[in-house]
Design a protein around this motif. Sequence first.
Motif, short mmCIF file in Angstrom:
data_model
loop_
_atom_site.label_atom_id
_atom_site.label_comp_id
_atom_site.label_asym_id
_atom_site.label_seq_id
_atom_site.Cartn_x
_atom_site.Cartn_y
_atom_site.Cartn_z
N THR A 10 0.83 -1.20 0.00
CA THR A 10 0.00 0.00 0.00
C THR A 10 0.87 1.25 0.00
OG1 THR A 10 -1.68 -1.24 1.21
CG2 THR A 10 -1.93 1.16 1.16
N ALA A 55 -5.25 -3.13 3.20
CA ALA A 55 -5.98 -2.20 2.34
C ALA A 55 -6.67 -2.99 1.24
CB ALA A 55 -5.04 -1.17 1.73
N TYR A 69 -8.77 1.31 3.91
CA TYR A 69 -7.69 0.71 4.68
C TYR A 69 -7.86 0.95 6.17
CZ TYR A 69 -5.40 5.36 4.44
OH TYR A 69 -5.10 6.70 4.50
#
Length: 175
Positions: A10, A55, A69
């Motif tokens: 992420t 996420a 997330y």
Amino acid sequence: MVRVLDGAQTAFLEEQLKAVFAEAFAEPPYGASPPDVERAFRRFRSQVRRRGFRAAVAFDGETVVGMAYGYPLAAGTGWWDTLIEPVAEDLRLENGKRTFGLFELAVRPAWRRRGVAAEMHRALLNGLKNQRVMLNSRPEATAAQAAYRAWGYRPVGTAVPWEGAAEHDVLLLEL
């Protein structure tokens, strides 16, 4: 397409996620300015390093069009302390595993009303070992509020999540 990612994966998408955030939260009721985006992404850099961070990121080809997330709330979380009216101790009890905090859920305006948020939400929660999910939502964000209620969230209080923030509804989903 929605992909579930860990913190390192992420973090690699930070610039694209920042663009999603800026677009999604520029509109009323948020009115996010560039300093608001920068503040959110200073938090993001520490959030992606939290144990249990995950996420769900939506893509249209290579373009990120949505994000959701969060991570499990630690035993010493201050989240419950931001409520205007205190809640019962058994509700606020955290142990690092009980509650998954959903910190952001955003979809770029051009991709809304296509089920992207629901798909990301399902993917993010799929396989969670937590007992519940908690999030904050602005009461005047009626579309988001309607989605959260349809997904089973219930209000448990009102919070001011950071100094100078507007009031947010605190919503809880039992898994």
